[in-house]
Design a protein around this motif. Structure first.
Motif, PDB file in Angstrom:
ATOM      1  N   SER A 104       1.612 -50.480  13.275  1.00  0.00           N
ATOM      2  CA  SER A 104       2.116 -51.422  14.269  1.00  0.00           C
ATOM      3  C   SER A 104       3.315 -52.146  13.679  1.00  0.00           C
ATOM      4  N   ALA A 160      -2.749 -53.524  19.599  1.00  0.00           N
ATOM      5  CA  ALA A 160      -2.966 -52.604  18.478  1.00  0.00           C
ATOM      6  C   ALA A 160      -4.393 -52.069  18.522  1.00  0.00           C
ATOM      7  N   ARG A 219      -4.799 -52.321  10.516  1.00  0.00           N
ATOM      8  CA  ARG A 219      -3.733 -51.640  11.253  1.00  0.00           C
ATOM      9  C   ARG A 219      -2.781 -50.919  10.297  1.00  0.00           C
TER      10      ARG A 219
END
Length: 311
Positions: free
Chosen positions: A84, A29, A76
């Protein structure tokens, strides 16, 4: 972040970073990282909360960057970090480790400040090697380690199964937030901010929160619903300050008191009268001042000792 959902001027407008980079987490990620301030200054790392972004720390960045190297990153799926499929407390810890390793020299330490889910990130990473190497002290703002939904007072009724069920439905809703309207601002202020919050504070928070993609908001809501990081609190073996607003409906003061009681090295619990969940925005001077105190006590003092010993 969409320009239509950003704050373009005033104290809550995100400052331009000195430089930007991408940190790569354990699962690949990619995380957007901003660095502000002098490269040789003491380091501060800022981890934002659920549905927010680096823009949430605008007031702290603007003040601290005068004499600190301020490192802020998007969790993220938030801000400019791509979404993700892997969203867990372990990935929060992985991501913080990746940011620390990408921005700090071997052995270099920073003060890490986490708000809400950012504080949970700190707890999740407390036993990690990179975290222990690079952390001098932490600030936990408006956060908790477990039973978040049951403790929340967003729904104004007595604690119990019905309140927990209703809260779970509200916080885990898939509904789009839509544009920032007067009604949207009133709802966000009720749920996340104190009653005396100024309109520009509410506007800034609304624009940041509404910029979070619906799927990201929904996915992370499930992680928070099932959160159990009590073990991470007990392993957080660095000096830790705790800040909470007395009007916080999402992580009420009872959560902060439990953290302060369980932390191995709590340096103090500050309860801010009338302040809600968005403490870095609602009480910017207090939050910034606490970060400065931690730097002075645990980075500058350490550096002074090392300098004297090597002289």
């Amino acid at each position: 972040m969409s320009r239509l959902l950003s704050v373009d001027s005033g104290p809550y407008a995100p400052p331009a970073p000195a430089r930007e980079l991408t940190a790569v987490s354990a699962d690949g990620a990619r995380l957007h990282v901003e660095i502000h301030g002098p490269e040789t200054a003491p380091a501060v790392v800022l981890a934002h909360g659920w549905t927010c972004s680096t823009a949430f720390w605008a007031a702290q960045i603007r003040d601290l960057a005068a004499d600190h190297r301020v490192i802020a990153y998007d969790q993220r799926g938030h801000g400019r970090s791509p979404a993700s499929p892997a969203c867990t407390t372990d990935t929060l810890a992985d991501d913080l480790e990746a940011v620390l390793e990408a921005t700090l020299a071997p052995g270099e330490q920073a003060v890490i400040a986490g708000h809400s889910m950012g504080g949970m990130t700190v707890m999740a990473a407390s036993g990690r090697t990179a975290f222990r190497e690079h952390t001098a002290a932490v600030l936990l703002c408006s956060t908790g380690s477990s039973r978040l939904v049951a403790a929340s007072t967003v729904v104004p009724m007595r604690p119990g199964r019905l309140r927990t069920w209703l809260t779970r439905r509200i916080l885990g809703s898939r509904a789009p937030l839509g544009p920032v309207t007067p009604l949207a601002r009133r709802i966000l202020k009720y749920g996340t901010m104190g009653p005396g919050s100024a309109p520009d504070m509410v506007e800034a928070c609304a624009r940041i929160v509404h910029a979070c993609p619906r799927t990201v908001r929904y996915t992370w809501s499930h992680v928070l619903d099932l959160l159990d990081l009590d073990h991470g609190v007990r392993e957080l073996d660095v000096p830790a300050a705790v800040v909470v607003g007395t009007a916080d409906r999402l992580t009420p003061p009872v959560q902060a008191r439990a953290l302060a009681a369980a932390l191995p090295h709590c340096t103090g619990l500050t309860e801010l009268p009338g302040i809600g969940h968005m403490t870095p925005v609602e009480a910017p001077e207090l939050v910034t001042g606490t970060i400065r105190e931690l730097v002075q006590a645990h980075i500058r003092a350490h550096n002074q000792v090392v300098s004297e010993e090597s002289a």
